[in-house]
Design an enzyme around this catalytic site. Structure first.
Site, short mmCIF file in Angstrom:
data_model
loop_
_atom_site.label_atom_id
_atom_site.label_comp_id
_atom_site.label_asym_id
_atom_site.label_seq_id
_atom_site.Cartn_x
_atom_site.Cartn_y
_atom_site.Cartn_z
N SER A 168 45.89 37.80 36.55
CA SER A 168 45.25 36.67 36.53
C SER A 168 45.75 36.23 38.01
O SER A 168 44.89 36.64 38.75
CB SER A 168 47.06 35.91 35.59
OG SER A 168 46.54 34.47 35.38
N HIS A 223 42.27 35.67 33.62
CA HIS A 223 42.46 34.82 33.66
C HIS A 223 41.62 33.75 34.72
O HIS A 223 42.06 34.76 35.88
CB HIS A 223 43.54 33.99 33.83
CG HIS A 223 44.23 34.65 33.04
ND1 HIS A 223 45.86 35.29 32.44
CD2 HIS A 223 44.04 35.27 31.21
CE1 HIS A 223 46.67 35.17 31.54
NE2 HIS A 223 45.46 35.88 31.07
N ASP A 269 51.73 36.62 29.71
CA ASP A 269 50.88 37.39 29.24
C ASP A 269 50.27 38.60 28.82
O ASP A 269 50.25 39.20 30.07
CB ASP A 269 49.21 36.18 29.40
CG ASP A 269 48.36 37.35 28.68
OD1 ASP A 269 48.81 37.31 26.98
OD2 ASP A 269 46.78 36.80 28.73
#
EC number: 3.1.1.61
Length: 351
Positions: free
Chosen positions: A155, A181, A276
């Site tokens: 991310s 992400h 996540d």
């Protein structure tokens, strides 16, 4: 001052004109483009490779700017903010080529010509993470013996991390699936950037795509979760659905999709905010998958890998500069190489 090619980015046509007048006072500055949104800014920056991108402050307030910032770093373009409203943003601390840390340079419409020139000169002296870090030491890997699938989640800060990790991967690397992400507007730019900088073929996630050796499949900003299934071949599936662990696509969704293949999978979690991927990586490790996590020192945001480490999901924690080579070693040699790795790496933390 040497010639500096400049892209100006602002949502306001009026501000673009005002900024161009500021920049025109800088000796050697050549404005090569002016843009009105972040996606256009990166597309032009990718194609023209300017020395400096001058960005109005309203862009920095957008969530998408985090992804944009990482992409600028990867292109090795410097950028400087122009304050265009009364509510000023806090100054970030940047690393200079001199080795010192300093507040990031900014400019505004009230500055004198000399101050603007000085601030732009300082912007050109900022050390960029990817473009200036030492190249990882190449290691000999039995490239014909890859028999595993690699799955990666990242991310915030992930663009730089992926460039560093994938720089170790050869043309015939293990089939690799990545969830990064990022905003929808930057997905194609990210894929083009990785494909241009890395030896393997880097492609966007597509439903039905077969992952083969030498292929890296990236899901970033797509409208669905990337899943991988299959035993004889690895097939990509894009499945719509609600956010998993707060994200679409989700790292946890990718990791859980390969649970039936866990003994033949290497799982990696990289820099990023939130958690996540942590739970999914733990499930993979419990199912006999070998797992890696990025360490705190090389992470931009030590969120996802920290949560995974604290949960016991990460088996081997390493600086990003060393993860790629070790993933390849495991893929080529299997678990027999892990005891050697533990003995060789002073920066390795084993759990």
């Amino acid at each position: 001052m040497r010639k500096i090619t400049v892209v100006i980015a602002s949502t306001s046509p009026v501000n673009r004109v005002r900024i161009s007048k500021l920049i025109s006072t800088v000796p050697g500055a050549e404005i090569i483009a002016m843009t009105g949104d972040l996606s256009e800014t990166f597309t032009i920056s990718e194609a023209r490779e300017p020395d400096l991108v001058v960005i109005s402050s309203e862009f920095q307030k957008l969530d998408e700017f985090k992804a944009m910032k990482s992409l600028f770093y990867a292109l090795d373009s410097r950028w400087i903010r122009v304050e265009t409203d009364e509510k000023k943003l806090p100054l970030a601390i940047v690393h200079m080529k001199s080795g010192q840390q300093a507040p990031e340079p900014v400019i505004d419409f009230q500055m004198s010509t000399q101050v603007v020139q000085n601030q732009i000169h300082r912007a050109m002296l900022i050390l960029r993470t990817y473009g200036n870090q030492p190249a990882p030491t190449p290691r000999k890997v039995e490239q014909t013996a890859f028999d595993r699938l690699v799955v990666i989640g990242s991310s915030t800060g992930g663009v730089d991390a992926l460039l560093t990790l994938l720089s170790e991967f050869p043309l015939d690397c293990p089939p690799t699936a990545i969830v990064q992400h990022t905003g929808r507007n930057f997905s194609e730019s990210l894929i083009r950037l990785l494909d241009r900088r890395c030896k393997p073929q880097v492609v966007g996630a597509q439903d039905g795509l077969i992952l083969r050796p030498g292929m890296v499949c990236v899901a970033g900003g797509i409208e669905g979760h990337m899943l991988i299934n299959g035993t004889q071949s690895y097939r990509c599936q894009i499945r719509p659905g609600p956010p998993v662990s707060g994200h679409v696509p989700s790292v946890d969704a990718l990791f859980r999709s390969v649970l039936p293949l866990a003994p033949k999978v290497v799982g990696v979690i990289l820099t990023g905010m939130g958690q996540d991927g942590a739970a999914g990586l733990l499930e993979l490790r419990r199912a006999s998958c070998i797992t890696f996590g990025q360490d705190e020192g090389s992470s931009v945001v030590y969120g996802m890998p920290k949560t995974a480490w604290e949960m016991g999901a990460v088996q081997y924690r390493l600086p990003i500069q060393k993860i790629g080579a070790e993933v390849l070693r495991v893929c080529a040699q299997g678990s027999a190489s892990l005891s050697q790795m533990a003995g060789d790496e002073k920066s390795l933390t084993v759990r």
